[in-house]
Design a protein around this motif. Structure first.
Motif, PDB file in Angstrom:
ATOM      1  N   ASP A  48       0.831  -1.186   0.000  1.00 31.77           N
ATOM      2  CA  ASP A  48       0.000   0.000   0.000  1.00 31.77           C
ATOM      3  C   ASP A  48       0.873   1.246   0.000  1.00 31.77           C
ATOM      4  OD1 ASP A  48      -2.310  -1.483   0.068  1.00 31.77           O
ATOM      5  OD2 ASP A  48      -2.345  -1.572   2.263  1.00 31.77           O
ATOM      6  N   VAL A  49       0.505   2.202  -0.816  1.00 30.09           N
ATOM      7  CA  VAL A  49       1.248   3.454  -0.897  1.00 30.09           C
ATOM      8  C   VAL A  49       0.324   4.575  -0.445  1.00 30.09           C
ATOM      9  CG1 VAL A  49       2.462   5.046  -2.404  1.00 30.09           C
ATOM     10  CG2 VAL A  49       2.644   2.597  -2.801  1.00 30.09           C
ATOM     11  N   ASP A  50       0.793   5.376   0.493  1.00 32.56           N
ATOM     12  CA  ASP A  50      -0.029   6.463   0.998  1.00 32.56           C
ATOM     13  C   ASP A  50      -0.280   7.489  -0.096  1.00 32.56           C
ATOM     14  OD1 ASP A  50       0.026   5.260   3.434  1.00 32.56           O
ATOM     15  OD2 ASP A  50       1.736   6.445   4.185  1.00 32.56           O
ATOM     16  N   GLU A  51      -1.536   7.854  -0.273  1.00 36.26           N
ATOM     17  CA  GLU A  51      -1.879   8.859  -1.258  1.00 36.26           C
ATOM     18  C   GLU A  51      -1.576  10.247  -0.705  1.00 36.26           C
ATOM     19  OE1 GLU A  51      -2.832   8.465  -4.253  1.00 36.26           O
ATOM     20  OE2 GLU A  51      -2.936   6.272  -4.177  1.00 36.26           O
ATOM     21  N   PRO A  52      -0.963  11.111  -1.501  1.00 39.96           N
ATOM     22  CA  PRO A  52      -0.683  12.462  -1.010  1.00 39.96           C
ATOM     23  C   PRO A  52      -1.963  13.270  -0.840  1.00 39.96           C
ATOM     24  CG  PRO A  52      -0.176  12.284  -3.351  1.00 39.96           C
ATOM     25  CD  PRO A  52      -0.510  10.894  -2.879  1.00 39.96           C
ATOM     26  N   VAL A  53      -1.950  14.159   0.125  1.00 40.51           N
ATOM     27  CA  VAL A  53      -3.090  15.030   0.369  1.00 40.51           C
ATOM     28  C   VAL A  53      -2.903  16.295  -0.460  1.00 40.51           C
ATOM     29  CG1 VAL A  53      -4.350  16.336   2.099  1.00 40.51           C
ATOM     30  CG2 VAL A  53      -3.335  14.123   2.697  1.00 40.51           C
ATOM     31  N   THR A  54      -3.841  16.559  -1.343  1.00 43.28           N
ATOM     32  CA  THR A  54      -3.746  17.729  -2.204  1.00 43.28           C
ATOM     33  C   THR A  54      -4.386  18.934  -1.528  1.00 43.28           C
ATOM     34  OG1 THR A  54      -5.810  17.119  -3.298  1.00 43.28           O
ATOM     35  CG2 THR A  54      -3.767  16.306  -4.278  1.00 43.28           C
ATOM     36  N   GLU A  55      -3.802  20.075  -1.747  1.00 40.99           N
ATOM     37  CA  GLU A  55      -4.312  21.312  -1.183  1.00 40.99           C
ATOM     38  C   GLU A  55      -4.517  22.329  -2.305  1.00 40.99           C
ATOM     39  OE1 GLU A  55      -1.541  22.611   1.694  1.00 40.99           O
ATOM     40  OE2 GLU A  55      -1.848  20.921   3.068  1.00 40.99           O
ATOM     41  N   GLU A  77      16.657   9.722   0.664  1.00 37.62           N
ATOM     42  CA  GLU A  77      15.691   9.953   1.734  1.00 37.62           C
ATOM     43  C   GLU A  77      14.310  10.182   1.129  1.00 37.62           C
ATOM     44  OE1 GLU A  77      16.923  13.130   4.235  1.00 37.62           O
ATOM     45  OE2 GLU A  77      18.697  12.080   4.995  1.00 37.62           O
ATOM     46  N   VAL A  78      13.312   9.521   1.687  1.00 32.62           N
ATOM     47  CA  VAL A  78      11.948   9.637   1.176  1.00 32.62           C
ATOM     48  C   VAL A  78      11.017  10.024   2.330  1.00 32.62           C
ATOM     49  CG1 VAL A  78      12.285   7.997  -0.699  1.00 32.62           C
ATOM     50  CG2 VAL A  78      11.560   7.161   1.519  1.00 32.62           C
ATOM     51  N   ASN A  79       9.961  10.786   2.005  1.00 36.13           N
ATOM     52  CA  ASN A  79       9.028  11.211   3.044  1.00 36.13           C
ATOM     53  C   ASN A  79       7.758  10.362   3.072  1.00 36.13           C
ATOM     54  OD1 ASN A  79       7.760  12.041   0.725  1.00 36.13           O
ATOM     55  ND2 ASN A  79       7.875  14.243   1.170  1.00 36.13           N
ATOM     56  N   LYS A  80       7.690   9.361   2.196  1.00 34.14           N
ATOM     57  CA  LYS A  80       6.567   8.431   2.184  1.00 34.14           C
ATOM     58  C   LYS A  80       7.018   7.163   1.458  1.00 34.14           C
ATOM     59  CE  LYS A  80       4.670  10.547  -2.000  1.00 34.14           C
ATOM     60  NZ  LYS A  80       3.511  11.238  -2.598  1.00 34.14           N
ATOM     61  N   PRO A  81       6.333   6.047   1.655  1.00 32.54           N
ATOM     62  CA  PRO A  81       6.738   4.804   0.998  1.00 32.54           C
ATOM     63  C   PRO A  81       6.713   4.922  -0.525  1.00 32.54           C
ATOM     64  CG  PRO A  81       5.183   4.352   2.767  1.00 32.54           C
ATOM     65  CD  PRO A  81       5.206   5.840   2.599  1.00 32.54           C
ATOM     66  N   VAL A  82       7.685   4.301  -1.156  1.00 32.22           N
ATOM     67  CA  VAL A  82       7.749   4.282  -2.611  1.00 32.22           C
ATOM     68  C   VAL A  82       7.242   2.929  -3.108  1.00 32.22           C
ATOM     69  CG1 VAL A  82       9.656   5.920  -2.716  1.00 32.22           C
ATOM     70  CG2 VAL A  82      10.146   3.473  -2.562  1.00 32.22           C
ATOM     71  N   GLN A  83       6.815   2.910  -4.363  1.00 30.06           N
ATOM     72  CA  GLN A  83       6.273   1.681  -4.953  1.00 30.06           C
ATOM     73  C   GLN A  83       7.416   0.809  -5.464  1.00 30.06           C
ATOM     74  OE1 GLN A  83       2.844   0.889  -5.271  1.00 30.06           O
ATOM     75  NE2 GLN A  83       3.549  -1.133  -5.912  1.00 30.06           N
ATOM     76  N   LEU A  84       7.495  -0.427  -4.997  1.00 26.00           N
ATOM     77  CA  LEU A  84       8.525  -1.358  -5.445  1.00 26.00           C
ATOM     78  C   LEU A  84       7.986  -2.210  -6.590  1.00 26.00           C
ATOM     79  CD1 LEU A  84       9.867  -2.570  -1.977  1.00 26.00           C
ATOM     80  CD2 LEU A  84      10.688  -0.674  -3.394  1.00 26.00           C
ATOM     81  N   PRO A  85       8.811  -2.487  -7.589  1.00 22.31           N
ATOM     82  CA  PRO A  85       8.347  -3.263  -8.744  1.00 22.31           C
ATOM     83  C   PRO A  85       8.367  -4.755  -8.468  1.00 22.31           C
ATOM     84  CG  PRO A  85      10.632  -2.663  -9.062  1.00 22.31           C
ATOM     85  CD  PRO A  85      10.205  -2.041  -7.752  1.00 22.31           C
ATOM     86  N   THR A  86       7.769  -5.510  -9.357  1.00 23.10           N
ATOM     87  CA  THR A  86       7.859  -6.962  -9.365  1.00 23.10           C
ATOM     88  C   THR A  86       8.698  -7.371 -10.566  1.00 23.10           C
ATOM     89  OG1 THR A  86       5.701  -7.255  -8.311  1.00 23.10           O
ATOM     90  CG2 THR A  86       6.576  -9.126  -9.529  1.00 23.10           C
ATOM     91  N   PHE A  87       9.700  -8.203 -10.331  1.00 18.64           N
ATOM     92  CA  PHE A  87      10.565  -8.709 -11.394  1.00 18.64           C
ATOM     93  C   PHE A  87      10.144 -10.116 -11.779  1.00 18.64           C
ATOM     94  CE2 PHE A  87      12.964  -5.338  -9.542  1.00 18.64           C
ATOM     95  CZ  PHE A  87      13.875  -4.884 -10.489  1.00 18.64           C
ATOM     96  N   ASN A  88      10.335 -10.459 -13.030  1.00 16.32           N
ATOM     97  CA  ASN A  88      10.081 -11.818 -13.519  1.00 16.32           C
ATOM     98  C   ASN A  88      11.387 -12.373 -14.061  1.00 16.32           C
ATOM     99  OD1 ASN A  88       9.208 -14.181 -14.666  1.00 16.32           O
ATOM    100  ND2 ASN A  88       7.503 -13.273 -15.784  1.00 16.32           N
TER     101      ASN A  88
END
Length: 504
Positions: A90-97, A258-269
């Protein structure tokens, strides 16, 4: 339809979710990671060996951390199971302002006033603006070619899935731009709020400033390890990256960010087949996604190319090459089957080798291989006429043909020559150069488990067929265990005077 797929399809949704949670929990208990080992040993042996090795060489083993998540590598299996077997973080969705910034300018088509059509400077500026305009307006290959209609929906989903892991990186020497490459998020640590980006070592390649517009001649064989590298996030943030590891032979670079929220990791085949439909992904300087369709292929490498490369055969209708070194090659399920090595020659590193490399790096903090002092061509990938001739004349159907032998190498000293066929290494028959690379890394596992280090010698047994003398022999070949790039020295000699010419 495979039985496993049919059974999964008949299960209730709640039962499938429960099984996924159980599988995920078991994997975290075993390794704290989704990355599975490819070393030729049982899990229990690995744990015991790891404990013994820690006692022998304290600090040499990379320990696993439960809070660290790695990209998933999947073994070869039916593509039909792909979507059902994949579990994403799960990746946190950013809050838009609401923003007080003015809106972006509208996109207008450029033109040249009639009284300026003969001005060469205006004409050059127009061509530049026109190219940018067309890049903004032109659709991707998925919507520009009617041949993609049968797979458009499936391919669009695959591209959008993989795109979440693709970023852009730029490098500088002082204030001077060096290179730009794409990259993939490879692992993340949510506790320390850091992530690792996998990219091509071309990002920090040193260039000869005296050579213009010729990438092979520009390459000096060195890297700017201290170059400033920036990672361009999709939300327009630019964050500096710290070099973690550089593998020169496979030309891979890992950067920590450095990241301020989780990043999406890929799936390799791990599986990629010749003739497979794939897409090549990259990002331009505006972070817009660029998509190129093509097929994978095995080809005979040129003298300056590595033997472990596979090739991307793009559609003839493709408008231009894309600067996407370090970007992924994905299949129709959105899984990464390779990493672009060179966008000009359109070579890529298959995921099976990436899997071996990173499994090794996680344990030993390096990615070694054996330097053999030779390059090869696979008999399996020759023209059928040549394969039939070798079978008829020499009773050989598979193996590796020696293309080059490095001058002064141990391979040269024990009599291996260009045109010889290497049938086996350490008693194992090898039919492709991809299999060879995987075996070279596996041998390094056993070597490091014995407490040995990089840049030392090791003997391997090779079975050689001499195509001229029509004989087989087995020799011990002394090789180097190294994570540096292997250079093949071409044998040459000077002509100092008139030499005797052969009599016809």
């Amino acid at each position: 339809m495979p039985r496993a797929v049919r059974i999964r399809g008949d299960e209730p949704e709640t039962e499938r979710r429960a099984k996924r949670r159980n599988v995920a929990g078991e994997e975290e208990e075993e390794e704290g990671t989704a990355l599975r080992s490819t070393s030729p040993r049982s899990p229990g042996d690995r744990v015991d060996r790891r404990r013994r090795r820690r006692r022998r060489r304290k600090g040499a083993v990379r320990t696993s951390h439960p809070e660290t998540l790695f990209a998933v590598f999947e073994p070869d299996k039916d593509e039909s199971q792909g979507k059902q077997d994949r579990v994403f973080d799960d990746v946190d969705e950013p809050v838009t302002e609401e923003s007080s910034d003015p809106p972006s300018p509208p996109i207008y088509e450029p033109y040249i006033p009639d009284d300026l059509v003969d001005d060469p400077d205006i004409l050059a500026a127009f061509h530049y603006a026109k190219a940018n305009y067309e890049a903004e307006k032109s659709p991707s290959c998925l919507f520009d070619d009617h041949r993609f209609l049968p797979i458009r929906e499936r391919a669009t989903g695959a591209v959008l899935l993989a795109a979440k892991s693709v970023v852009l990186l730029s490098s500088f020497i002082g204030s001077r731009p060096l290179n730009k490459c794409c990259g993939l998020w490879f692992q993340r640590n949510d506790q320390s709020k850091t992530a690792h980006v996998l990219t091509s070592a071309h990002l920090i390649r040193e260039k000869d400033p005296s050579v213009k517009n010729h990438w092979k001649l520009q390459w000096t064989g060195k890297y700017h390890r201290g170059a400033e590298v920036n990672v361009h996030f999709l939300d327009k943030r630019v964050v500096p990256g710290q070099l973690v590891y550089l593998q020169e032979h496979y030309e891979l670079a890992l950067y920590e960010v450095e990241v301020n929220k989780p990043v999406q990791l890929p799936t390799f085949n791990d599986c990629v087949r010749s003739g497979q439909d794939v897409f090549r992904l990259g990002r331009d300087e505006n972070l817009d996604l660029k998509i190129t369709h093509g097929m994978t292929a095995y080809e005979v490498p040129s003298w300056y190319e590595r033997c472990h490369y596979m090739y991307f055969c793009r559609d003839a209708s493709s408008r231009k090459l894309l600067d996407d070194d370090g970007g992924p090659i994905i299949d129709l399920e959105g899984k990464v089957v390779g990493l672009v090595n060179n966008h000009i020659n359109e070579t890529f590193i298959p995921s099976s080798i990436l899997h071996k490399c990173f499994d090794f790096w996680r344990r030993f903090d390096c990615m070694p291989r054996l330097h053999l002092g030779m390059t090869f061509t696979s008999i399996k990938h020759l023209d059928p006429i040549s394969i039939e001739r070798m079978t008829r004349d020499h009773n050989i159907e598979s193996g590796l043909i020696v293309e080059q032998v490095s001058k002064g190498s141990h391979a040269e000293k024990i009599g291996i020559r260009e045109g010889d066929v290497i049938e086996s290494f350490n008693g194992k028959y090898i039919s492709t150069t991809i299999e060879l690379e995987q075996m070279l890394i596996d041998i390094c596992w056993e070597y490091f488990d014995q407490g040995k280090d990089l840049y030392a010698e090791k003997d391997v047994s090779v079975k050689i067929f001499d195509a001229i003398k029509h004989r087989r022999r087995t020799r011990n070949l002394t090789v180097i265990v190294s994570d540096l790039g292997e250079d093949i020295v071409k044998g040459t000699y000077p002509i100092m005077g008139k030499e005797a010419m052969p009599v016809s």
